[in-house]
Design a protein around this motif. Sequence first.
Motif, PDB file in Angstrom:
ATOM      1  N   LEU A  56       0.852  -1.196   0.000  1.00 41.14           N
ATOM      2  CA  LEU A  56       0.000   0.000   0.000  1.00 41.14           C
ATOM      3  C   LEU A  56       0.884   1.242   0.000  1.00 41.14           C
ATOM      4  O   LEU A  56       1.821   1.346   0.797  1.00 41.14           O
ATOM      5  CB  LEU A  56      -0.897   0.010   1.239  1.00 41.14           C
ATOM      6  N   THR A  57       0.590   2.189  -0.886  1.00 40.15           N
ATOM      7  CA  THR A  57       1.351   3.444  -0.953  1.00 40.15           C
ATOM      8  C   THR A  57       0.402   4.618  -1.129  1.00 40.15           C
ATOM      9  O   THR A  57      -0.780   4.450  -1.461  1.00 40.15           O
ATOM     10  CB  THR A  57       2.363   3.439  -2.110  1.00 40.15           C
ATOM     11  N   SER A  58       0.944   5.816  -0.897  1.00 37.90           N
ATOM     12  CA  SER A  58       0.185   7.050  -1.098  1.00 37.90           C
ATOM     13  C   SER A  58       1.146   8.133  -1.569  1.00 37.90           C
ATOM     14  O   SER A  58       2.288   8.190  -1.104  1.00 37.90           O
ATOM     15  CB  SER A  58      -0.483   7.484   0.214  1.00 37.90           C
ATOM     16  N   GLU A  84      -5.172   9.925  -1.235  1.00 43.46           N
ATOM     17  CA  GLU A  84      -5.125   9.017  -2.387  1.00 43.46           C
ATOM     18  C   GLU A  84      -4.308   7.802  -1.998  1.00 43.46           C
ATOM     19  O   GLU A  84      -3.255   7.911  -1.374  1.00 43.46           O
ATOM     20  CB  GLU A  84      -4.490   9.716  -3.588  1.00 43.46           C
ATOM     21  N   ALA A  86      -2.882   3.709  -3.301  1.00 48.14           N
ATOM     22  CA  ALA A  86      -2.665   2.756  -4.388  1.00 48.14           C
ATOM     23  C   ALA A  86      -2.135   1.461  -3.792  1.00 48.14           C
ATOM     24  O   ALA A  86      -1.345   1.482  -2.845  1.00 48.14           O
ATOM     25  CB  ALA A  86      -1.674   3.311  -5.400  1.00 48.14           C
ATOM     26  N   TRP A  87      -2.586   0.337  -4.327  1.00 49.30           N
ATOM     27  CA  TRP A  87      -2.069  -0.954  -3.856  1.00 49.30           C
ATOM     28  C   TRP A  87      -1.719  -1.852  -5.033  1.00 49.30           C
ATOM     29  O   TRP A  87      -2.247  -1.706  -6.132  1.00 49.30           O
ATOM     30  CB  TRP A  87      -3.046  -1.642  -2.910  1.00 49.30           C
ATOM     31  N   THR A  88      -0.785  -2.748  -4.789  1.00 54.77           N
ATOM     32  CA  THR A  88      -0.309  -3.671  -5.819  1.00 54.77           C
ATOM     33  C   THR A  88      -0.196  -5.073  -5.253  1.00 54.77           C
ATOM     34  O   THR A  88      -0.077  -5.262  -4.037  1.00 54.77           O
ATOM     35  CB  THR A  88       1.074  -3.252  -6.355  1.00 54.77           C
ATOM     36  N   THR A 121      -7.433  -0.645  -7.986  1.00 55.08           N
ATOM     37  CA  THR A 121      -6.013  -0.645  -7.618  1.00 55.08           C
ATOM     38  C   THR A 121      -5.688   0.494  -6.651  1.00 55.08           C
ATOM     39  O   THR A 121      -4.527   0.803  -6.423  1.00 55.08           O
ATOM     40  CB  THR A 121      -5.129  -0.512  -8.868  1.00 55.08           C
ATOM     41  N   GLY A 122      -6.732   1.104  -6.099  1.00 55.78           N
ATOM     42  CA  GLY A 122      -6.512   2.175  -5.140  1.00 55.78           C
ATOM     43  C   GLY A 122      -7.778   2.964  -4.904  1.00 55.78           C
ATOM     44  O   GLY A 122      -8.872   2.586  -5.344  1.00 55.78           O
TER      45      GLY A 122
END
Length: 208
Positions: A56-58, A84, A86-88, A121-122
């Motif tokens: 998980l990132t932002s 905001e 985003a995940w992968t 994806t986010g």
Amino acid sequence: MMRDMFARPRGVLLVMLVLACGDDGGVTPPIDSSAAADASPAVDAAPDAPVGTFTLTSPTIIEGGTIPLTHVCTNQGGQNRSPELAWTNPPAGTQSFAVVFTDRSNNLVHSVIYDIPASATGLPADVDNVYAPPEVPGAHQTTGYDNATRGYLGPCPGSQHTYELAVYALSAPTLPNATMSTTRAAAVTAIMANDLGVATLTATHTPP
């Protein structure tokens, strides 16, 4: 002919003696140049970022950093906008996602958004504070920690606190038995019961 036969052994013997003697008097085995040429170069793996890790990132919140005022409560000069995300690399079999925002300093769940489609994806920034936010079709939100406002409620502590954003990959396409009246606690219980994996992002906020 006879001279050539004796010259080669002396040359070979000299080379063997040079190879066999080391500076410390030990014996160094001869190097197999063909084996060395065939050897593959070593590859340095990155143990802290293996391929396939659910992450998980932002763009506005860095792991271990501080939460910017954009995402902080208005009482402390913030704008109370959700970040905001985003995940992968979600786990195989993921059918939906849920995001839980928690004050880890006192284990207070601030907000929960669930029924996020498996194709997502986010999350976009500043998701509307409504039960079914139009920015995330299909998703639903519980009330926040004030038990009145739907969706995201930013940090508003009296001292420095640590916060966690967690995205859960779920084995169900929708949260079982969840309705508009489902509480944060009930939603978290259902999320844990259908959890396939979780990715987190942790940061702090200190009031002015």
